[in-house]
Write a protein that holds these residues in place. Structure first.
Motif, short mmCIF file in Angstrom:
data_model
loop_
_atom_site.label_atom_id
_atom_site.label_comp_id
_atom_site.label_asym_id
_atom_site.label_seq_id
_atom_site.Cartn_x
_atom_site.Cartn_y
_atom_site.Cartn_z
N SER A 20 -17.16 10.31 1.85
CA SER A 20 -17.04 10.54 0.40
C SER A 20 -17.00 12.04 0.10
N ASN A 54 -10.07 12.86 -14.43
CA ASN A 54 -10.10 11.66 -13.59
C ASN A 54 -8.92 10.74 -13.86
N ASN A 114 -9.63 -0.25 -5.47
CA ASN A 114 -10.12 0.90 -4.70
C ASN A 114 -9.00 1.39 -3.79
N PRO A 145 -9.11 6.04 1.46
CA PRO A 145 -9.28 7.50 1.53
C PRO A 145 -8.10 8.21 2.16
N SER A 203 -13.35 5.76 -0.24
CA SER A 203 -12.31 5.17 -1.08
C SER A 203 -12.54 5.54 -2.54
N LEU A 204 -11.51 5.36 -3.35
CA LEU A 204 -11.55 5.80 -4.74
C LEU A 204 -11.48 4.58 -5.65
N ILE A 208 -13.44 13.37 0.35
CA ILE A 208 -12.63 13.10 -0.84
C ILE A 208 -13.09 13.99 -1.99
N ILE A 255 -16.02 8.00 -6.47
CA ILE A 255 -15.70 8.01 -5.05
C ILE A 255 -16.75 7.13 -4.38
N VAL A 260 -5.61 8.62 -0.56
CA VAL A 260 -6.06 9.60 -1.56
C VAL A 260 -5.82 11.02 -1.07
N ILE A 311 -10.44 7.31 -12.76
CA ILE A 311 -11.32 7.20 -11.60
C ILE A 311 -12.74 6.94 -12.07
#
Length: 513
Positions: A185, A233, A487, A490, A252-253, A188, A247, A493, A244
Motif C-alpha cells: 500500500s 481522488n 478494486n 496495484p 489495490s485501489l 501505491i 488504498i 494502478v 477513490i
C-alpha cells in the motif's frame, strides 16, 4: 485422482543464482537446475542494534510428492545492546505454483533443545511470483538482547483435490532475509504522491474541509483512506468516473462509481449513481435479508444464525450489481484490471452489551430482534456514542471474495460490491444522523451501503441520505440508488497517469479526460 502427476520436484535454496525447469518424458517429474548453493549469513547493525541471521546448511533440495513437506532451519542472534524487532522475508523468491499448492508454517524456540512453538505468519500460502521478488513471510519478530532464537520453516506441497497439472513445470526457489516488511500500500501511496496525516481524526463530526489522507489497518495490512472534501481522488476507468475511497492494505485501489462525467464536491446529480430507486431485498421480515447473500430460498424462514448467514441466495441488489459489472466491466474485457478484495457485509451479532439496544437478542436469525456489529462501532438510534470505524471484517463468512478463501469466503461471482458504513464514516459523514453535504461521498441522493443495521420486525440497512447523512432504511424500500464499488489491481494502478484532480483524473495513458 484424475489428471494429476504423482511426483513433483521442488528445490528450495537460501542462495539462488539461476532457475531452469524441464519436463522429463511422460513421467511425473520436473527437474530444476540451479546454480551454486551457499551458506547464507546476514548481519544487521544500527547503533546498538545488531542481529546476525544464519542459515544452518548449504541449502536444501528435494523431491516432494503431493502432501509431503520439507523443512529449513535457521537462527537469529541479537548481539547488540537493545531488543530488536524485525521482519522475515522471502528474498528473491520465485513461485509459479498454483495459488494454494504450496503452504508454509514457521515455528521457533528459544533454546537449541527447546520445544517448537508457532509464529504468526503473514499468510499460510507461499505467495506467488513469476519473477524474483521479495515477499513478506512474518512480521514483528522480536529478539531480546543476548538471545538466540531458532526457527524452522516447513513448506508443504498440498494435494488440492483438483487438476494440478500446471504444477508440473512450476518453480519454487528462495533466499531469506530480515529487514523492513514489504508494504504494497505504501508503494501505491508513493505512486499517487500522497502524504499521510498522523493520528486519528474525530469521526463523530462531519468532515467539511479537505482533511487529506489517514491510515487505518485492514485485513491485508495498512490502508490509506481519503477524508473530507478531497479534490485529488478522481479516477477514470471503463468510460466512467470514480472517486477513490482508499488504498487497500494489499496495494489495490478501492473506488466508488461517480458517473459518466465529472462532478465537483457538493453537487447533487442523478448521474452520480448507476441505478436509482432500487430495493436491497424483496423481503424484509427475517433477519436473513440483511445479507448480501443469505441462506435458503426467498420467503423461507431461517432456523439458526448459521443457516440465515449461509451464502446461498443472492440479494436483489447483488444480482443487480453483478449484472452491471458483467455488462460494463467483464464484457468490455476490463476484468483483468480488477482485484479480488474483500467486501464486508458485517453480520456479526455482538449483543446488547456492545450495541446498547435493550431489545437486542444477539441471535441473528428468524424474527429475533438483532443489531449487527457495525452499530457497536459507529452508532445508531440507541447508540449515540461513536467509537471507531473499522476496515476489518469480523466474520470470514461476511468477507465476500471471488476466489480468495484464505481471508475471504470465495462466494462472489464478480469482484464488485458496495461501500460500507465504516468507510463512509472514515470518509467524513460524521456519526449516525449528522449531516455532511461537503465530503466527497455526498451525491445529493440516497444510496445503499453494504452494512446491515438491525432487525426489529423489519431489516434495516445503512444508507447515505440525500443530505450526506448516515442513516437506516428498510431493505424492501425502493427509493434508493446504487453506486458500485470495485478494486483496481496495484500493478494496473502503477501504470496510470494524472494527478487525481477533476481536470486531470488518474487514467490510462492515451485515455481522454
Amino acid at each position: 485422482m484424475q489428471g494429476k502427476r504423482k511426483r513433483i520436484t521442488i528445490f528450495i535454496l537460501f542462495a539462488l543464482t539461476l532457475v531452469l525447469a524441464s519436463t522429463l518424458g511422460t513421467y511425473a517429474y520436473f527437474m530444476t537446475n540451479l546454480g551454486r548453493e551457499e551458506k547464507q549469513e546476514l548481519t544487521v547493525t544500527t547503533g546498538t542494534l545488531a542481529l546476525v541471521f544464519e542459515d544452518n546448511s548449504d541449502g536444501i533440495n528435494a523431491n516432494l510428492s503431493l502432501g509431503e513437506s520439507i523443512t529449513k532451519e535457521f537462527k537469529i542472534k541479537n548481539t547488540g545492546t537493545r531488543d530488536v524487532t524485525t521482519n522475515l522475508l522471502f528474498n528473491d523468491m520465485i513461485n509459479t505454483y498454483m495459488e494454494e499448492s504450496l503452504s508454509y508454517r514457521l515455528e521457533y524456540k528459544t533454546e537449541a533443545d527447546g520445544e517448537w512453538m508457532p509464529v504468526e505468519t503473514v499468510s499460510t500460502n507461499v505467495p506467488q511470483s513469476e519473477t524474483l521478488k521479495d515477499k513478506n513471510l512474518a512480521r514483528d519478530i522480536t529478539i531480546p538482547v543476548d538471545e538466540t532464537y531458532y526457527y524452522k520453516l516447513t513448506i508443504t506441497f498440498n494435494d488440492l483435490d483438483i487438476n494440478q497439472n500446471s504444477d508440473i513445470d512450476a518453480i519454487f526457489a528462495s533466499k531469506f532475509k530480515i529487514g523492513d516488511a514489504i508494504d504494497p500500500s505504501k508503494e501505491i501511496l508513493k505512486k499517487l504522491i500522497l502524504t499521510v496525516n498522523e493520528g486519528t481524526p474525530n469521526f463523530a463530526d462531519p468532515a467539511t474541509t479537505d482533511e487529506g489522507v489517514y491510515a487505518m489497518e485492514d485485513d491485508y495490512g495498512t490502508s490509506y483512506y481519503y477524508r473530507g472534501a478531497v479534490e485529488n481522488n478522481y479516477i477514470k476507468f471503463g468510460d466512467f468516473y470514480w472517486r477513490i475511497i482508499r488504498i487497500n492494505g494489499d496495494g489495490s485501489l478501492r473506488i466508488i462509481y461517480d458517473g459518466t462525467r465529472r462532478h465537483k464536491n457538493g453537487i447533487s446529480n442523478e448521474d452520480r449513481l448507476a441505478y436509482k430507486e432500487k430495493a436491497f431485498n424483496a423481503k424484509d421480515n427475517d433477519t436473513k435479508y440483511a445479507g448480501w447473500m443469505y441462506g435458503g430460498i426467498q420467503g423461507e424462514a431461517s432456523i439458526s444464525k448459521e443457516q440465515a448467514q449461509t451464502n446461498e441466495t443472492n440479494s436483489n441488489i447483488k444480482t443487480l450489481v453483478d449484472s452491471w459489472y458483467k455488462t460494463n466491466i467483464e464484457d468490455k474485457n476490463l476484468g483483468d484490471r480488477v482485484a479480488d478484495v474483500i467486501f464486508c457485509n458485517d453480520r456479526s451479532t455482538p449483543g446488547r452489551s456492545l450495541t446498547n439496544w435493550s431489545d437486542d437478542t444477539g441471535l441473528g436469525y428468524a424474527k429475533n430482534y438483532t443489531a449487527y456489529g457495525i452499530t457497536s462501532r459507529i452508532g445508531g438510534p440507541w447508540q449515540t456514542i461513536l467509537t471507531q470505524p473499522s476496515f476489518k471484517c469480523p466474520q470470514k463468512n461476511d468477507a465476500f471474495t471471488v476466489s480468495d478463501e484464505e481471508l475471504g469466503n470465495g462466494d462472489l461471482t464478480y469482484p464488485v460490491g458496495l461501500i460500507t458504513a465504516d468507510e463512509v464514516v472514515a470518509a467524513g459523514s460524521g456519526k449516525y444522523d449528522k449531516a455532511s453535504p461537503k465530503y466527497y461521498l455526498y451525491k445529493g441522493l440516497r444510496y445503499w451501503l453494504l452494512s446491515p443495521g438491525y432487525f426489529n420486525g423489519i431489516v434495516y440497512s445503512f444508507i447515505v441520505q440525500s443530505g450526506g447523512t448516515l442513516h437506516y432504511y428498510g431493505v424492501k424500500g425502493t427509493a434508493l440508488g446504487v453506486a458500485p464499488v470495485i478494486n483496481l489491481k496495484p500493478e494496473y494502478v502503477k501504470t496510470l497517469i494524472g494527478d487525481g484532480t477533476i481536470n486531470n483524473p488518474y487514467r490510462e495513458d492515451g485515455t481522454s479526460i
